[in-house]
Design a protein around this motif. Structure first.
Motif, short mmCIF file in Angstrom:
data_model
loop_
_atom_site.label_atom_id
_atom_site.label_comp_id
_atom_site.label_asym_id
_atom_site.label_seq_id
_atom_site.Cartn_x
_atom_site.Cartn_y
_atom_site.Cartn_z
N GLU A 148 -39.06 15.15 6.33
CA GLU A 148 -38.79 16.23 7.26
C GLU A 148 -39.03 15.80 8.71
OE1 GLU A 148 -39.99 20.94 8.02
OE2 GLU A 148 -40.74 19.87 6.24
N ILE A 149 -40.06 15.03 8.94
CA ILE A 149 -40.32 14.51 10.29
C ILE A 149 -39.15 13.68 10.76
CG2 ILE A 149 -41.77 12.93 11.62
CD1 ILE A 149 -44.14 13.86 9.87
N GLN A 195 -32.36 14.72 14.66
CA GLN A 195 -31.61 15.77 15.34
C GLN A 195 -31.74 15.67 16.85
OE1 GLN A 195 -33.07 19.44 13.67
NE2 GLN A 195 -31.80 19.30 11.83
N GLN A 196 -32.89 15.18 17.31
CA GLN A 196 -33.13 15.08 18.75
C GLN A 196 -32.72 13.74 19.34
OE1 GLN A 196 -36.88 16.65 20.32
NE2 GLN A 196 -37.39 17.38 18.27
N ARG A 248 -47.74 22.29 9.62
CA ARG A 248 -46.65 23.26 9.72
C ARG A 248 -47.14 24.57 10.36
NH1 ARG A 248 -42.06 22.86 7.30
NH2 ARG A 248 -42.90 21.48 5.67
N VAL A 276 -46.05 18.75 6.49
CA VAL A 276 -44.71 18.39 6.95
C VAL A 276 -44.48 16.95 6.50
CG1 VAL A 276 -43.15 18.18 8.92
CG2 VAL A 276 -44.98 19.91 8.94
N ARG A 298 -36.03 15.87 11.56
CA ARG A 298 -36.15 16.61 12.82
C ARG A 298 -35.97 15.69 14.02
NH1 ARG A 298 -40.79 21.25 12.61
NH2 ARG A 298 -40.50 21.98 10.46
N LEU A 299 -36.55 14.49 13.94
CA LEU A 299 -36.43 13.57 15.06
C LEU A 299 -35.00 13.04 15.20
CD1 LEU A 299 -39.81 11.65 14.78
CD2 LEU A 299 -39.16 13.36 16.48
N ASP A 304 -45.73 21.34 14.56
CA ASP A 304 -44.53 20.66 14.08
C ASP A 304 -43.31 20.88 14.96
OD1 ASP A 304 -44.79 23.31 13.11
OD2 ASP A 304 -43.22 22.97 11.63
N ASP A 305 -43.43 21.72 15.99
CA ASP A 305 -42.36 21.88 16.97
C ASP A 305 -42.53 20.94 18.16
OD1 ASP A 305 -44.63 23.13 17.93
OD2 ASP A 305 -43.55 24.81 18.84
#
Length: 355
Positions: free
Chosen positions: A220-221, A227-228, A175, A216, A224-225, A179-180
């Motif tokens: 959470e991983i 969302q993309q 983090r 992370v 986030r993925l 993580d971005d």
């Protein structure tokens, strides 16, 4: 010393106290590394193993033959950085001469891979995993204190060109550091013909800067993925070997597969089938173990194949290690080993035991 060349059919692996089979062995061939990653080797100098204590290729092959006779058929060469071990392709040839070494892989930081991928493939190496934590050269330099990011990328390309079709990329997710880059790394892996595996930041060995706040999690991983990339489906584990594998694999809508190793928040101790052999012949039953069994001493005093096999089998049958689960159960937890402990015993370092 004779080298064991095994030709018999595969045998059932030895079970431990919880019924977990001994199926996989990670062999650390050197404790040296050409990077100084902040989460693994944050110092420049360490207490190195004496050269005379390091197992020869013949000794490694002899011990691998003993493990193979007990049902181990998956071997991985690690370090440190294994490509620093001169003539590694010779060891690959020796190990592959024993047909019970069904699957032989290497985990490398990739810096020397461009110049060695083809010769390792020709020697019989089956698979390559490359560690790559960021796609940004400046971040790479801040993490590793080396300016060799381009060498790693060339190594990945060379591995594909050499014919390694089952290429993997390991990324430790921290983090506030990388993580971005999760989506960018998935795309990079897809374009490079490699499967990216995200690894939760673990409190092992020399991870002196570790804290739970930097982890992370798998959930959470995935969030986030999603969302993309949209909906993500888990890949079903279709065999016992797949169940024992540390990574949970996932599928994107375009067919891209990636993995997550959630050792910190969702340990896989219950199905762990792997052991470790340090460069100087210590047999470790768990990544978190404080001590191991000295196989080199027995080997060098002339122990027979049968005696070595009995030592290994008896040690594994008594195994009750569940290190990652025990660490998780602590709740509030700090680093695993203190600096003073690491300086007194190099076997506690991940670059010695092979992560």
């Amino acid at each position: 010393m004779s080298v064991s060349i095994l030709t018999a059919d595969r045998v059932a692996p030895v079970p431990d106290a919880f019924g977990r089979p001994l199926r996989s062995l990670r062999i650390s061939v050197t404790d040296r590394c050409n990077l100084r990653c902040q989460y693994c080797m944050p110092e420049e100098e360490y207490l190195w193993l004496e050269r005379c204590e390091i197992l020869s290729f013949e000794e490694i092959t002899e011990l691998a033959g003993v493990f193979a006779s007990l049902g181990v058929d998956q071997f991985r060469l690690t370090g440190g950085e294994p490509l620093l071990r001169h003539g590694l392709d010779g060891l690959v040839r020796m190990l592959k001469a024993a047909n019970r070494v069904r699957d032989l892989a290497v985990t490398t930081n990739g810096i020397l891979l461009a110049s060695s991928a083809r010769v390792l493939r020709e020697a019989g190496l089956d698979r390559v995993t490359v560690s790559l934590d960021t796609l940004q050269p400046e971040r790479f330099r801040s993490l590793t204190r080396r300016n060799t990011h381009a060498d790693v990328l060339r190594g990945i390309t060379s591995a594909r060109e050499a014919g390694f079709g089952r290429l993997k990329i390991n990324t430790v997710v921290i983090r506030g550091f990388n993580d971005d880059e999760l989506g960018a790394l998935v795309r990079f892996g897809r374009d490079a013909g490699a499967e990216v595996r995200f690894i939760e930041y673990m409190d092992v060995g020399g991870a002196q800067r570790w804290s739970m706040n930097q982890v992370v999690t798998r959930e959470e991983i995935l969030a986030r993925l999603e969302q993309q990339f949209g909906p993500i489906r888990p890949v079903e584990k279709a065999s016992a070997e797949a169940v024992a594998a540390p990574a949970d694999r996932f599928l994107l809508s375009d067919g891209t597969v990636f993995g997550i190793i959630a050792s910190t928040t969702a340990p896989f101790c219950g199905s762990c089938d792997r052991a470790r052999l340090t460069p100087d012949g210590m047999f470790l039953l768990c990544l978190y173990a404080r001590a191991g069994v000295d196989l080199k001493a027995a080997l060098r005093r002339g122990a027979s194949h049968q005696e070595l096999a009995a030592t290994i089998a008896d040690s594994w049958r008594a195994r009750t290690d569940r290190g990652a689960e025990e660490r998780k159960a602590l709740g509030a937890r700090g680093v695993l080993f203190q600096i003073a402990d690491l300086r007194q015993d190099p076997h506690l370092e991940m670059h010695t035991r092979g992560g």
